[in-house]
Design an enzyme around this catalytic site. Sequence first.
Site, PDB file in Angstrom:
ATOM      1  N   ARG A 180     140.169   9.188  24.996  1.00  9.34           N
ATOM      2  CA  ARG A 180     139.698   9.538  26.201  1.00  9.34           C
ATOM      3  C   ARG A 180     139.232   7.817  26.579  1.00  9.34           C
ATOM      4  O   ARG A 180     137.975   7.526  25.918  1.00  9.34           O
ATOM      5  CB  ARG A 180     138.343  10.389  26.584  1.00  9.34           C
ATOM      6  CG  ARG A 180     137.539  10.173  27.349  1.00  9.34           C
ATOM      7  CD  ARG A 180     136.665  11.518  27.539  1.00  9.34           C
ATOM      8  NE  ARG A 180     137.464  12.657  28.067  1.00  9.34           N
ATOM      9  CZ  ARG A 180     136.693  13.607  28.931  1.00  9.34           C
ATOM     10  NH1 ARG A 180     135.426  13.686  28.753  1.00  9.34           N
ATOM     11  NH2 ARG A 180     137.452  14.596  29.098  1.00  9.34           N
TER      12      ARG A 180
ATOM     13  N   HIS B 137     144.204  13.114  33.974  1.00 13.66           N
ATOM     14  CA  HIS B 137     143.718  14.166  32.964  1.00 13.66           C
ATOM     15  C   HIS B 137     144.584  15.290  32.397  1.00 13.66           C
ATOM     16  O   HIS B 137     144.458  16.576  33.048  1.00 13.66           O
ATOM     17  CB  HIS B 137     142.381  14.884  33.498  1.00 13.66           C
ATOM     18  CG  HIS B 137     141.438  15.430  32.774  1.00 13.66           C
ATOM     19  ND1 HIS B 137     141.946  15.490  31.159  1.00 13.66           N
ATOM     20  CD2 HIS B 137     140.394  16.197  32.582  1.00 13.66           C
ATOM     21  CE1 HIS B 137     140.683  15.891  30.545  1.00 13.66           C
ATOM     22  NE2 HIS B 137     139.804  16.521  31.497  1.00 13.66           N
TER      23      HIS B 137
ATOM     24  N   GLN C 244     143.800  18.646  30.787  1.00 17.36           N
ATOM     25  CA  GLN C 244     143.130  19.708  31.493  1.00 17.36           C
ATOM     26  C   GLN C 244     143.946  20.599  32.381  1.00 17.36           C
ATOM     27  O   GLN C 244     143.752  21.646  32.693  1.00 17.36           O
ATOM     28  CB  GLN C 244     142.174  18.746  32.550  1.00 17.36           C
ATOM     29  CG  GLN C 244     141.499  19.749  33.498  1.00 17.36           C
ATOM     30  CD  GLN C 244     140.431  20.350  32.879  1.00 17.36           C
ATOM     31  OE1 GLN C 244     139.444  20.123  32.075  1.00 17.36           O
ATOM     32  NE2 GLN C 244     140.344  21.815  33.069  1.00 17.36           N
TER      33      GLN C 244
ATOM     34  N   ASP D 227     136.309  19.536  41.768  1.00 14.55           N
ATOM     35  CA  ASP D 227     135.561  18.564  40.597  1.00 14.55           C
ATOM     36  C   ASP D 227     134.543  17.835  41.260  1.00 14.55           C
ATOM     37  O   ASP D 227     134.418  17.873  42.537  1.00 14.55           O
ATOM     38  CB  ASP D 227     136.864  17.639  39.883  1.00 14.55           C
ATOM     39  CG  ASP D 227     136.441  17.164  38.882  1.00 14.55           C
ATOM     40  OD1 ASP D 227     135.466  17.170  38.235  1.00 14.55           O
ATOM     41  OD2 ASP D 227     137.162  15.912  38.668  1.00 14.55           O
TER      42      ASP D 227
ATOM     43  N   CYS E 239     137.151  21.992  36.442  1.00 18.38           N
ATOM     44  CA  CYS E 239     137.440  21.575  35.118  1.00 18.38           C
ATOM     45  C   CYS E 239     135.976  21.519  34.293  1.00 18.38           C
ATOM     46  O   CYS E 239     136.121  21.397  33.010  1.00 18.38           O
ATOM     47  CB  CYS E 239     138.050  20.113  35.007  1.00 18.38           C
ATOM     48  SG  CYS E 239     137.055  18.957  35.800  1.00 18.38           S
TER      49      CYS E 239
ATOM     50  N   ARG F  14     141.434  25.174  27.151  1.00 14.36           N
ATOM     51  CA  ARG F  14     141.691  23.585  26.832  1.00 14.36           C
ATOM     52  C   ARG F  14     142.203  23.784  25.091  1.00 14.36           C
ATOM     53  O   ARG F  14     143.016  23.018  24.672  1.00 14.36           O
ATOM     54  CB  ARG F  14     140.556  22.959  26.924  1.00 14.36           C
ATOM     55  CG  ARG F  14     139.995  22.658  28.329  1.00 14.36           C
ATOM     56  CD  ARG F  14     140.873  21.559  29.100  1.00 14.36           C
ATOM     57  NE  ARG F  14     140.915  20.425  28.392  1.00 14.36           N
ATOM     58  CZ  ARG F  14     140.321  19.409  28.276  1.00 14.36           C
ATOM     59  NH1 ARG F  14     139.113  19.350  29.098  1.00 14.36           N
ATOM     60  NH2 ARG F  14     140.447  18.190  27.669  1.00 14.36           N
TER      61      ARG F  14
HETATM   62  N1   CP Z   1     136.772  19.144  31.369  1.00 17.95           N
HETATM   63  C1   CP Z   1     136.568  18.122  30.659  1.00 17.95           C
HETATM   64  O1   CP Z   1     137.458  17.251  30.179  1.00 17.95           O
HETATM   65  O2   CP Z   1     135.461  18.172  30.006  1.00 17.95           O
HETATM   66  P1   CP Z   1     134.602  17.201  29.001  1.00 17.95           P
HETATM   67  O3   CP Z   1     134.216  15.933  30.047  1.00 17.95           O
HETATM   68  O4   CP Z   1     133.450  17.938  28.442  1.00 17.95           O
HETATM   69  O5   CP Z   1     135.529  16.989  27.758  1.00 17.95           O
HETATM   70  N1  NVA Z   2     136.859  13.694  37.240  1.00 20.86           N
HETATM   71  C1  NVA Z   2     135.962  14.009  36.158  1.00 20.86           C
HETATM   72  C2  NVA Z   2     136.520  14.864  35.023  1.00 20.86           C
HETATM   73  C3  NVA Z   2     135.689  15.051  34.255  1.00 20.86           C
HETATM   74  C4  NVA Z   2     136.222  16.278  33.192  1.00 20.86           C
HETATM   75  C5  NVA Z   2     135.546  12.565  35.621  1.00 20.86           C
HETATM   76  O1  NVA Z   2     136.727  11.951  35.507  1.00 20.86           O
HETATM   77  O2  NVA Z   2     134.777  12.476  35.378  1.00 20.86           O
END
Ligand code: CP
Ligand code: NVA
Length: 318
Positions: free
Chosen positions: A115, A142, A145, A236, A276, A304
């Site tokens: 990530r 993502h 997700q 989101d 999400c 997930r």
């Molecule tokens: N939805 C998601 O990716 O959650 P986190 O940021 O908690 O991993």
């Molecule tokens: N769009 C959000 C998703 C988090 C899971 C971010 O990137 O912070």
Amino acid sequence: MNLLTYNPKEEFAQKHMLKLSDYTPDEIMQVLSLALNLKTQKEKGYPAPLLGGKILAMIFTKSSTRTRVSFEAGIYQLGGTAQFLSSNDIQLGRGEPISDTAKVLSRMVDGIMIRTFAQSDVEGLAEHGSIPVINGLTDLLHPCQILADLLTYYENVGSFDGKMAYIGDGNNVANSLLIGCAQVGLDVTIACPKGFEPDADILATAQKIAANTGATITITQDPKEAVSGATAVYTDVWASMGQESDAKQKHAHFTDYQVNSELMALADKDAIFLHCLPAHRGEEVTSDVIDGDQSVVFDEAENRLHAQKAVMVLLMKD
Ligand code: CP
Ligand code: NVA
């Protein structure tokens, strides 16, 4: 189409999960079908240790609850183990190149989940390493997700018929949602303020995929138009990780894009609500919607685990 008994049309040929658009629609269906099968097996007792002895390195340069816990729990459930590598604690955070990191980890573990900010870093790990790389979120995409979201949609609606309406920022989630919906043939409408549209190249890719699968793709600035006839309403956060300093300025553009009960009332009466997570109640969604009867956000979060177990099995199994 029964996802549990889905019959693959092609051999699964992927080495990584960098972005959904690398996959064919058939490969996406194979992932979702395996996810549903693994979920069903888990409900009956733990499934076979399909990844016995395998090690997943998990690199995080951004925060996470769901991604970290689901990958770590998922690989344990499959008989393997995970290493949590905060970028602050490994040499990557002090400037060691992605290419060297990829080569070193490839000598020691069996897969990498990352990530981070730049999609090019995820792709660099795959290019320079020799083990599967899984994208656990970038500024652009993502994908894991959206696999969980499609699984949740299928479980609730029973097919990929209907319409997904996404309201809000054209961010990483919106970008991957466009591709994922196009691949399974699910109509998708994105409503976002002017200047906050999804990535133009990704939109063009989604449109090409949709031309073959029969999905329709619509981008609008009107949330009401987007939710009209929708079987799922998705939102989101308005400011993603890394955008915290512009959040206040950004929020001003989004006040008409809140998912509240008035907006939900314009969707199908049985429409599900997706997010999400993490959510900011009172900003992109009101508490009554996210905590209400139409919300399936915690099933979505659980999925997930099942979706990523399927990805890991398909990519990492001997
Ligand atoms: N939805 C998601 O990716 O959650 P986190 O940021 O908690 O991993
Ligand atoms: N769009 C959000 C998703 C988090 C899971 C971010 O990137 O912070």
